[in-house]
Design a protein around this motif. Structure first.
Motif, PDB file in Angstrom:
ATOM      1  N   LEU A 142       0.940  -1.292  -0.040  1.00 45.20           N
ATOM      2  CA  LEU A 142       0.094  -0.216   0.127  1.00 45.20           C
ATOM      3  C   LEU A 142       0.775   1.314   0.027  1.00 45.20           C
ATOM      4  O   LEU A 142       0.609   2.158  -0.741  1.00 45.20           O
ATOM      5  N   MET A 143       1.797   1.411   0.704  1.00 46.89           N
ATOM      6  CA  MET A 143       2.772   2.529   1.018  1.00 46.89           C
ATOM      7  C   MET A 143       3.421   2.869  -0.306  1.00 46.89           C
ATOM      8  O   MET A 143       3.350   4.005  -1.013  1.00 46.89           O
ATOM      9  N   LEU A 144       3.751   1.902  -1.156  1.00 46.64           N
ATOM     10  CA  LEU A 144       4.506   2.075  -2.451  1.00 46.64           C
ATOM     11  C   LEU A 144       3.360   2.321  -3.513  1.00 46.64           C
ATOM     12  O   LEU A 144       4.096   3.274  -4.265  1.00 46.64           O
ATOM     13  N   ARG A 145       2.289   1.906  -3.502  1.00 45.70           N
ATOM     14  CA  ARG A 145       1.393   2.105  -4.327  1.00 45.70           C
ATOM     15  C   ARG A 145       0.927   3.553  -4.235  1.00 45.70           C
ATOM     16  O   ARG A 145       0.941   4.550  -5.416  1.00 45.70           O
ATOM     17  N   LEU A 146       0.846   4.049  -3.148  1.00 44.82           N
ATOM     18  CA  LEU A 146       0.443   5.649  -2.889  1.00 44.82           C
ATOM     19  C   LEU A 146       1.346   6.363  -3.046  1.00 44.82           C
ATOM     20  O   LEU A 146       1.173   7.383  -3.649  1.00 44.82           O
ATOM     21  N   ARG A 147       2.712   5.915  -2.725  1.00 48.28           N
ATOM     22  CA  ARG A 147       3.715   6.915  -3.243  1.00 48.28           C
ATOM     23  C   ARG A 147       4.189   6.877  -4.840  1.00 48.28           C
ATOM     24  O   ARG A 147       4.221   7.977  -5.374  1.00 48.28           O
ATOM     25  N   LEU A 148       3.858   5.794  -5.562  1.00 44.87           N
ATOM     26  CA  LEU A 148       3.756   5.785  -6.831  1.00 44.87           C
ATOM     27  C   LEU A 148       2.858   6.884  -7.519  1.00 44.87           C
ATOM     28  O   LEU A 148       2.959   7.468  -8.502  1.00 44.87           O
ATOM     29  N   GLY A 149       1.517   6.851  -6.914  1.00 42.99           N
ATOM     30  CA  GLY A 149       0.498   7.696  -7.542  1.00 42.99           C
ATOM     31  C   GLY A 149       0.723   8.932  -7.081  1.00 42.99           C
ATOM     32  O   GLY A 149       0.223   9.881  -7.800  1.00 42.99           O
ATOM     33  N   PHE A 150       0.772   9.416  -5.745  1.00 40.64           N
ATOM     34  CA  PHE A 150       0.860  10.800  -5.373  1.00 40.64           C
ATOM     35  C   PHE A 150       2.300  11.518  -4.976  1.00 40.64           C
ATOM     36  O   PHE A 150       2.552  12.410  -4.570  1.00 40.64           O
ATOM     37  N   GLY A 151       3.399  10.331  -5.193  1.00 36.78           N
ATOM     38  CA  GLY A 151       4.723  11.036  -4.717  1.00 36.78           C
ATOM     39  C   GLY A 151       5.195  10.358  -3.515  1.00 36.78           C
ATOM     40  O   GLY A 151       4.626  10.160  -2.720  1.00 36.78           O
ATOM     41  N   VAL A 152       6.418  10.447  -3.420  1.00 40.43           N
ATOM     42  CA  VAL A 152       7.027   9.920  -2.243  1.00 40.43           C
ATOM     43  C   VAL A 152       7.131  11.221  -1.224  1.00 40.43           C
ATOM     44  O   VAL A 152       7.553  12.077  -1.536  1.00 40.43           O
ATOM     45  N   GLY A 153       6.404  11.028  -0.206  1.00 35.11           N
ATOM     46  CA  GLY A 153       6.368  12.037   0.877  1.00 35.11           C
ATOM     47  C   GLY A 153       5.367  11.764   1.800  1.00 35.11           C
ATOM     48  O   GLY A 153       4.820  10.781   2.086  1.00 35.11           O
ATOM     49  N   ILE A 154       5.136  12.972   2.693  1.00 36.27           N
ATOM     50  CA  ILE A 154       4.273  12.787   3.911  1.00 36.27           C
ATOM     51  C   ILE A 154       2.908  12.248   3.664  1.00 36.27           C
ATOM     52  O   ILE A 154       2.239  11.572   4.337  1.00 36.27           O
ATOM     53  N   LYS A 155       2.177  12.999   2.613  1.00 39.33           N
ATOM     54  CA  LYS A 155       0.839  12.777   2.406  1.00 39.33           C
ATOM     55  C   LYS A 155       0.513  11.422   2.177  1.00 39.33           C
ATOM     56  O   LYS A 155      -0.451  10.594   2.557  1.00 39.33           O
ATOM     57  N   ALA A 156       1.126  10.690   1.231  1.00 35.63           N
ATOM     58  CA  ALA A 156       0.973   9.369   1.082  1.00 35.63           C
ATOM     59  C   ALA A 156       1.314   8.408   2.071  1.00 35.63           C
ATOM     60  O   ALA A 156       0.262   7.564   2.333  1.00 35.63           O
ATOM     61  N   ASP A 157       2.199   8.817   2.940  1.00 37.20           N
ATOM     62  CA  ASP A 157       2.591   7.998   4.286  1.00 37.20           C
ATOM     63  C   ASP A 157       1.373   7.947   5.112  1.00 37.20           C
ATOM     64  O   ASP A 157       1.053   7.208   5.748  1.00 37.20           O
ATOM     65  N   VAL A 158       0.790   9.242   5.329  1.00 34.62           N
ATOM     66  CA  VAL A 158      -0.112   9.589   6.406  1.00 34.62           C
ATOM     67  C   VAL A 158      -1.469   8.709   5.954  1.00 34.62           C
ATOM     68  O   VAL A 158      -1.972   8.135   6.568  1.00 34.62           O
ATOM     69  N   VAL A 159      -1.872   8.693   4.642  1.00 31.47           N
ATOM     70  CA  VAL A 159      -2.971   7.969   4.127  1.00 31.47           C
ATOM     71  C   VAL A 159      -2.591   6.501   4.386  1.00 31.47           C
ATOM     72  O   VAL A 159      -3.666   5.832   4.799  1.00 31.47           O
ATOM     73  N   SER A 160      -1.554   6.058   4.086  1.00 27.54           N
ATOM     74  CA  SER A 160      -1.180   4.687   4.288  1.00 27.54           C
ATOM     75  C   SER A 160      -1.446   4.254   5.831  1.00 27.54           C
ATOM     76  O   SER A 160      -2.011   3.159   6.158  1.00 27.54           O
ATOM     77  N   HIS A 161      -0.708   5.147   6.727  1.00 29.00           N
ATOM     78  CA  HIS A 161      -1.022   4.831   7.978  1.00 29.00           C
ATOM     79  C   HIS A 161      -2.581   4.801   8.645  1.00 29.00           C
ATOM     80  O   HIS A 161      -3.050   3.781   9.370  1.00 29.00           O
ATOM     81  N   LEU A 162      -3.166   5.598   8.085  1.00 26.07           N
ATOM     82  CA  LEU A 162      -4.635   5.730   8.433  1.00 26.07           C
ATOM     83  C   LEU A 162      -5.642   4.717   7.885  1.00 26.07           C
ATOM     84  O   LEU A 162      -6.390   4.076   8.729  1.00 26.07           O
ATOM     85  N   VAL A 163      -5.048   4.285   6.875  1.00 28.75           N
ATOM     86  CA  VAL A 163      -5.928   3.343   6.195  1.00 28.75           C
ATOM     87  C   VAL A 163      -5.636   1.786   7.290  1.00 28.75           C
ATOM     88  O   VAL A 163      -6.304   1.062   7.407  1.00 28.75           O
ATOM     89  N   GLY A 164      -4.081   1.862   7.471  1.00 30.08           N
ATOM     90  CA  GLY A 164      -3.835   0.664   8.281  1.00 30.08           C
ATOM     91  C   GLY A 164      -4.383   0.557   9.738  1.00 30.08           C
ATOM     92  O   GLY A 164      -4.217  -0.274  10.456  1.00 30.08           O
ATOM     93  N   LEU A 165      -5.147   1.817  10.128  1.00 31.16           N
ATOM     94  CA  LEU A 165      -5.547   1.810  11.262  1.00 31.16           C
ATOM     95  C   LEU A 165      -7.099   1.359  11.390  1.00 31.16           C
ATOM     96  O   LEU A 165      -7.923   1.551  12.460  1.00 31.16           O
ATOM     97  N   ALA A 166      -7.506   0.804  10.161  1.00 32.37           N
ATOM     98  CA  ALA A 166      -8.751   0.234   9.829  1.00 32.37           C
ATOM     99  C   ALA A 166     -10.049   1.367  10.109  1.00 32.37           C
ATOM    100  O   ALA A 166     -10.943   0.835  10.798  1.00 32.37           O
ATOM    101  N   GLY A 167      -9.783   2.723   9.577  1.00 24.42           N
ATOM    102  CA  GLY A 167     -10.651   3.589   9.931  1.00 24.42           C
ATOM    103  C   GLY A 167     -10.673   4.311  11.161  1.00 24.42           C
ATOM    104  O   GLY A 167     -11.357   5.216  11.660  1.00 24.42           O
ATOM    105  N   GLY A 168      -9.738   3.762  12.153  1.00 22.29           N
ATOM    106  CA  GLY A 168      -9.427   4.543  13.580  1.00 22.29           C
ATOM    107  C   GLY A 168      -8.909   5.791  13.282  1.00 22.29           C
ATOM    108  O   GLY A 168      -8.091   6.227  12.444  1.00 22.29           O
ATOM    109  N   GLY A 169      -9.020   6.714  14.311  1.00 16.91           N
ATOM    110  CA  GLY A 169      -8.526   8.122  14.236  1.00 16.91           C
ATOM    111  C   GLY A 169      -7.235   8.059  14.908  1.00 16.91           C
ATOM    112  O   GLY A 169      -6.625   7.158  15.861  1.00 16.91           O
TER     113      GLY A 169
END
Length: 310
Positions: A142-169
């Protein structure tokens, strides 16, 4: 408990960590193949540094890391690797410099110059070396896929982390600790993600943020009811690396001194142990050399985490 059982527990933990690393490589890189499939999100920088820390005990991790430098370094965050590298022993930082030099010479990625430093670049790799390509499909990648689509950086990783929390805050502080970016930069990235509608702000104190898992699951083709989990791989691999460096030094003759050093390590890496469900608080009840027995139990529990959480 003597030094020998402690060394044996560390060796078993190290083996479990190396096994987990190889399974993770198999989820994101075609060169690494394992019969067991990874289920959790693979953290590229944590995996790289953890693999470099374990190359002395698992030669194939060195080989796959070098190949990743040639074929996948563009999907690795240089800044994040540097940030995480500070948590590892100096020997890992030196190997990261070697990775950087291969990434520059063979991978053509000049972003790694700040890591390679003034060291002389290595010769281009042999054409006889096997080739490999990033595997950009499925939940673990997931992290690599989002980086490929949005670029390597904070935003892609933040989304990856939040998805990995299964919708938790998660709060800004929590996200910054998990992703290993500076807090101010994470806050700015989160604000922009909220403004763009990619993540949601929750009315909590302090403010927390989450993703609409259903929408992201549809976009990423993952199971909304069983999304890939986020694991604190960086902290866990850093602890294993610290243990490996510790056990490589001359063993104290006094069990009391050995226990004291073990306590210091557990205290320094308490957050990593707790994130894996290892009860650090219970260890503080034991005094003197009696600490070595619960310390060994903690190492066994962490080895089980590596075996099951990957």
């Amino acid at each position: 408990m003597s030094a020998q059982p402690v060394a044996s527990n560390i060796a078993a933990l190290r083996e479990a960590a190396a096994r987990a690393a190889w399974i993770q490589w198999g989820a994101i890189f075609s060169f690494a193949v394992d019969r067991r499939n990874a289920q959790a999100i693979v953290d590229p920088e944590a995996l790289l540094l953890g693999s470099l820390a374990l190359t002395g005990h698992e030669a194939r991790l060195r080989r796959v890391a070098r190949l990743w430098a040639r074929y996948g370094a563009r999907l690795v965050s240089v800044q994040r690797a540097k940030n995480m590298g500070r948590r590892f022993p100096p020997s890992v930082t030196e190997q990261l410099g070697e990775f950087a030099r291969v990434a520059i010479v063979d991978g053509g990625d000049i972003r790694w110059r700040s890591v390679a430093g003034d060291a002389r670049p290595t010769e281009p790799g042999s054409r006889r070396e096997p080739q490999g390509n990033p595997v950009l499909e499925g939940g673990p990648a997931l992290m690599l896929r989002l980086r490929l689509g949005f670029g390597v950086g904070i935003k892609a990783d933040v989304v990856s982390h939040l998805v990995g929390l299964a919708g938790g805050g998660a709060t800004v502080q929590h996200i910054a600790q998990a992703t290993q970016y500076y807090g101010r930069a994470v806050r700015r990235g989160i604000e922009e993600l909220v403004a763009s509608g990619f993540i949601e702000a929750r009315p909590t104190a302090p403010a927390s943020y989450r993703v609409d898992l259903g929408r992201w699951a549809e976009l990423l083709a993952i199971d909304a009811d069983d999304p890939p989990a986020w694991r604190p791989w960086a902290s866990l691999y850093a602890f294993v690396a610290a243990l490996d460096a510790w056990v490589s030094r001359p063993t104290p003759e006094s069990p009391f001194v050995l226990a004291s050093e073990a306590r210091d390590l557990a205290t320094e890496h308490a957050a990593a142990l707790e994130s894996a469900g290892v009860r650090v608080s219970a260890l503080s009840k034991h005094r003197g050399e009696g600490y070595l027995e619960p310390f060994g139990t903690a190492l066994k529990d962490l080895a089980k985490f590596f075996q099951l959480a990957v």
